[in-house]
Design an enzyme around this catalytic site. Structure first.
Site, PDB file in Angstrom:
ATOM      1  N   LYS A  86       0.923  -1.271  -0.009  1.00 24.15           N
ATOM      2  CA  LYS A  86      -0.077  -0.067   0.049  1.00 24.15           C
ATOM      3  C   LYS A  86       0.988   1.375  -0.021  1.00 24.15           C
ATOM      4  O   LYS A  86       0.532   2.196  -0.454  1.00 24.15           O
ATOM      5  CB  LYS A  86      -0.846   0.083   1.137  1.00 24.15           C
ATOM      6  N   CYS A 170     -11.999   1.964  17.120  1.00 24.06           N
ATOM      7  CA  CYS A 170     -10.619   0.904  17.012  1.00 24.06           C
ATOM      8  C   CYS A 170      -9.680   0.967  17.962  1.00 24.06           C
ATOM      9  O   CYS A 170      -8.939  -0.233  18.258  1.00 24.06           O
ATOM     10  CB  CYS A 170      -9.938   1.463  15.702  1.00 24.06           C
ATOM     11  N   MET A 171      -9.601   1.861  18.724  1.00 29.39           N
ATOM     12  CA  MET A 171      -8.323   1.830  19.941  1.00 29.39           C
ATOM     13  C   MET A 171      -9.017   2.470  21.126  1.00 29.39           C
ATOM     14  O   MET A 171      -8.149   2.731  22.107  1.00 29.39           O
ATOM     15  CB  MET A 171      -7.174   2.664  19.091  1.00 29.39           C
ATOM     16  N   MET A 346      -6.671  -4.690  16.762  1.00 32.97           N
ATOM     17  CA  MET A 346      -8.130  -4.885  16.796  1.00 32.97           C
ATOM     18  C   MET A 346      -8.772  -5.879  17.562  1.00 32.97           C
ATOM     19  O   MET A 346      -9.597  -5.919  18.360  1.00 32.97           O
ATOM     20  CB  MET A 346      -8.858  -4.725  15.359  1.00 32.97           C
ATOM     21  N   GLY A 383      -4.312   1.457  13.696  1.00 27.92           N
ATOM     22  CA  GLY A 383      -4.585   1.486  12.519  1.00 27.92           C
ATOM     23  C   GLY A 383      -4.644   2.697  11.670  1.00 27.92           C
ATOM     24  O   GLY A 383      -4.637   2.487  10.191  1.00 27.92           O
ATOM     25  N   GLN A 384      -4.687   3.833  12.158  1.00 29.05           N
ATOM     26  CA  GLN A 384      -4.713   5.006  11.556  1.00 29.05           C
ATOM     27  C   GLN A 384      -3.542   6.031  11.634  1.00 29.05           C
ATOM     28  O   GLN A 384      -2.791   5.595  12.580  1.00 29.05           O
ATOM     29  CB  GLN A 384      -5.905   5.838  11.875  1.00 29.05           C
TER      30      GLN A 384
END
Length: 806
Positions: A86, A170-171, A346, A383-384
């Site tokens: 990616k 998510c966190m 996650m 994740g971000q």
């Protein structure tokens, strides 16, 4: 080729084979992958990658006002020149054919292009009509200045705390886990632990696909002869499992029982670190009369007694992991000669016991003394790209204020009002709605108590990522009093229900600052122009604020009557940054970053001046000025010799301890079953997640032809025995049903992942196949984070004409 070499080869070849396709011009917006050189005619500049929380640095090649090449940054500590598939394609995310380029206002069943001036009036009018019924929903993709401005706009300007991020999904449980254990958020260790650990334990995560550059650091060590034992504790086999010596297949929620079983063995065998515990730890258990992150204090003998039932055999019954493997984990944690790093993401966070299991894994490291040495660390990944820097540090949460402050604390409100030069009482003491509650109120008719009328969404896609979409998003349709504003770069599942769509600039089309998973703050400058009338999210916030200021809205003035976001040039002259033609007359990012910096010192998350980040590939906070005027980062927190705030002679000091005695809290939590379990009607347990090729909802990566071709659509991953019972083969069309909805998918048997009997897996990247219409919206009671990993479903084959003939 060995297994270790194969993994390294996989990362490089996956990226470079895609690069070959790009360079050959197979895609309509393809970029070559090349090495940055001084002799190149291309202009090269640094930036962190736009995708996950690893924070890899890339060199961005620009020619004739367009990003034309991407290279891994050889000078970056995080990735040392390597990118994942990616990352090598990140430049292409700018050039999808369907970029949003004009503000669009819904008129009945169609959209009408309007001017920015009209769009600002629409938003200002919605706010003026009912500021208390307005909400702002953002994400860990906000840059630090964007998130800070959103905070100030809502809490300082509107006296409204209805601001929350998708990071709640998510966190949030990682945050509450850190707070309950140490009294302050974010990891004590850093990515360097991966270079020193002897044992790496994966707690329900798949870094081979989700954080491949980090995973490669460990795999590379083994390929060079280092002995690193990897243990995968998971509910399904993944690509990460292939690299692990041990795979511990657990039942859903089994991680809680496993953690208790390890702690039980450490005490039973006398292998816990008694000196560390007696010097640095207290013991806590849940308080049923007053559930909160402080719990109730218990004695060591009470802690031991609570753990007594969790023998390896009992843990095997609860978790499905054989007793001998529980003993193996107990032996590893009981060996102080080893250095152990735990990683999670996650699997532990999207969990109705997310806060509990986070505290318990921290607790295993504290109880065993595997803490404070390089390689000995419990580490949560994100994740971000700025879930840490923006959401957790700036505090873009319904209950928070910048720098670890809380709206409920009078002294924190007073400090914030002083920093922002606001009149006393401007900051509202009542927390706003967390994400799930915010959208529930928005999707509830006003006459039935739905008290959120307008939501402005920036840099996220809730129409795809919220759980139980029929309830929390789709129900907005037909509610005429509800108004949805969406700032985005592409059409998404969210824009489908939007009433006003605003075209945004992205990544290197604007200035920015991110904060990654290891506390590293990273800066970049704008390199290319956004298309059409697309504009920075930060400018959009400032422009709406000034439109309200022009209309006489009192909240957009400080106590001297000045505009809340006044920006001045080097001579001290105010600059009309709310006007797009003047926005880049000054560096608004730098102005807001420097305004934010004083907030960071309360919780010892000190940031250096903006210009220090311009010249580096990021620094890990706390960043403290030295006697010679230089600025030094901190690799390991709470450890003497590394952390400048640890007092001399303390060795380890948890200086934000919730018990105010410089001790961490070692928690016991009893095992609880999942909120939803399979039954006769829905006999399979479904989990959701990501895949290597796509990032989050796929709104960017699905517009990159090579990634989309490699993984074109979602699927349901099935166990062969479950598939055989239902007459299902790979490639068959099936229907997957839960109590909340149904979806048609293609079955994949013995695919990339291997779910055990009775479970299925579905990725959520595909906006044409919204699996979150089926997911459960049960929450962790402390973090308010939903559990996407455990929804009861059934899968049936769609019978075709061909099947009937057979």
């Amino acid at each position: 080729m060995t297994m270790d070499q194969d993994r390294r080869h996989f990362i490089r070849s996956a990226a470079m084979s895609a690069a070959t396709a790009i360079a050959s011009g197979s895609g309509p917006f393809s970029l070559p992958i090349v090495h940055a050189t001084e002799s190149s005619p291309i202009s090269w500049k640094k930036a962190p990658c736009r995708f996950c929380g690893t924070g890899c640095h890339v060199q961005v090649g620009v020619e004739n006002g367009r990003v034309v090449a991407i290279a891994g940054d050889q000078d970056a500590e995080v990735n040392k020149g390597l990118l994942c598939v990616k990352g090598y394609h990140v430049g292409s995310v700018l050039y999808g054919k369907d970029r949003l380029t004009r503000p669009l206002l819904r008129r009945g069943d169609r959209y009408e292009a309007i001017s920015w001036d009209q769009a600002l009036d629409v938003i200002a009018s919605r706010i003026e009509a009912a500021p208390e019924r307005f909400a702002l929903y953002g994400s860990g993709q906000w840059t630090i200045p964007e998130g800070y401005a959103a905070q100030k706009f809502m809490k300082g300007g509107l006296s409204n705390n209805h601001i929350d991020p998708n990071a709640r999904l998510c966190m949030a449980s990682a945050v509450t886990g850190f707070l309950a254990t140490y009294g302050v958020d974010e990891p004590a260790g850093c990515f360097d632990d991966l270079d020193h650990c002897d044992v790496l334990i994966l707690w329900g995560n798949n870094p081979a696909e989700m954080h491949p550059v980090l995973f490669s650091r460990v795999v590379d060590r083994r390929s060079r002869g280092a002995s690193v034992e990897m243990i995968d504790i998971s509910t399904r086999r993944t690509r990460s499992t292939e690299q692990c010596q041990h795979y511990l297949e657990m039942k859903p929620n089994g991680d809680v029982a496993i953690a208790n079983g390890i702690a039980h063995l450490l005490l039973k065998n006398g292998t816990y670190d008694r000196a560390f515990v007696e010097s640095h730890c207290n013991f806590k258990a849940p308080n049923p009369d007053k559930p909160n992150l402080h719990g109730k204090s218990i004695r060591f003998d009470e802690y031991r007694q609570l753990l007594e039932p969790y023998t390896p055999e009992y843990v095997e019954k609860l978790s499905g992991v054989p007793a001998e493997q529980i003993r193996m984990l107990g032996d590893r944690f009981g060996n102080r000669d080893l250095k152990i790093t735990s990683l999670w993401c996650m699997g532990m966070n999207q969990h109705t016991m997310g806060t509990a299991i986070n505290t318990m894994v921290h607790g295993l490291h504290l109880l065993s003394g595997h803490f404070g040495r390089p390689g000995d660390a419990p580490t949560s990944l994100t994740g971000q790209p700025s879930a840490c820097g923006t959401v957790r540090e700036v505090g873009t949460l319904a209950h928070a204020l910048p720098g670890g402050r809380l709206v409920a604390k009078p002294e924190h409100r007073q400090q914030t009002e002083a920093f922002w030069n606001l009149p006393e009482g401007r900051v509202n003491p009542k927390p706003g709605y967390h994400t799930v509650k915010m959208w529930e109120q928005f999707c509830t008719p006003a006459d039935q108590g739905g008290d959120i009328d307008t939501i402005w969404v920036q840099v996220t896609n809730p129409g795809q990522t919220l759980p139980n979409l029929h309830k929390l998003f789709n129900a907005k349709q037909g509610l005429k009093e509800k108004f949805l504003i969406v700032s985005d770069v592409y059409p998404t599942a969210t824009t489908q229900l939007a009433d006003l769509i605003l075209p945004s600039a992205m990544w290197v089309e604007k200035n920015g600052v991110f904060g990654n998973s290891e506390r590293r703050t990273q800066q970049w400058f704008k390199m290319v122009e956004p298309p059409g009338e697309a504009r920075d999210d930060l400018w959009q916030t400032l422009a709406v604020a000034h439109r309200l200021f022009d209309r006489g809205f009192a909240g957009m003035r400080d106590k001297e009557g000045r505009f809340l976001f006044e920006v001045v040039d080097d001579s001290g002259t105010p600059v009309p940054a709310w006007q797009w033609e003047h926005y880049y007359d000054v560096n608004v990012d730098k102005h807001l970053f420097e305004e934010y910096r004083p907030f960071t010192r309360l919780k010892h998350k000190d940031l250096a001046p903006y210009d220090e980040y311009v010249r580096t590939r990021g620094m890990r906070w706390p960043v403290v000025e030295q006697s010679d005027g230089t600025w030094a980062e901190t690799r390991f927190r709470f450890v003497e010799g590394y952390d400048p705030y640890v007092e001399e002679g303390s060795e380890i000091q948890f200086y934000h301890s919730t018990t105010q005695d410089h001790r961490a809290q070692l928690w016991f939590h009893p095992y609880e079953p999942p909120a939803e379990v399979p039954d006769v009607a829905y006999p399979l347990m479904m989990t959701t997640g990501r895949v290597l090729e796509h990032w989050h909802s796929g709104s960017m990566t699905r517009r990159i032809p090579q990634l989309s071709q490699a993984m074109p659509s979602a699927y349901v991953e099935m166990n062969p025995d479950d598939a055989r019972e239902r007459g299902i083969h790979s490639g068959d069309q099936v229907v997957i049903r839960s109590r909340r909805g149904e979806l048609k998918l293609v079955a994949w048997v013995n695919g990339r992942g291997r779910p055990p009997r009775g479970t299925v897996f579905v990725p959520f990247f595909d906006e044409t196949l919204l699996i979150n219409e089926l997911t459960l919206d049960a929450l962790d009671p402390f973090s308010k984070q939903p559990d996407y990993k455990k929804s009861a479903v059934e899968v049936t084959k769609i019978v075709t004409v061909h099947d009937k003939k057979e």
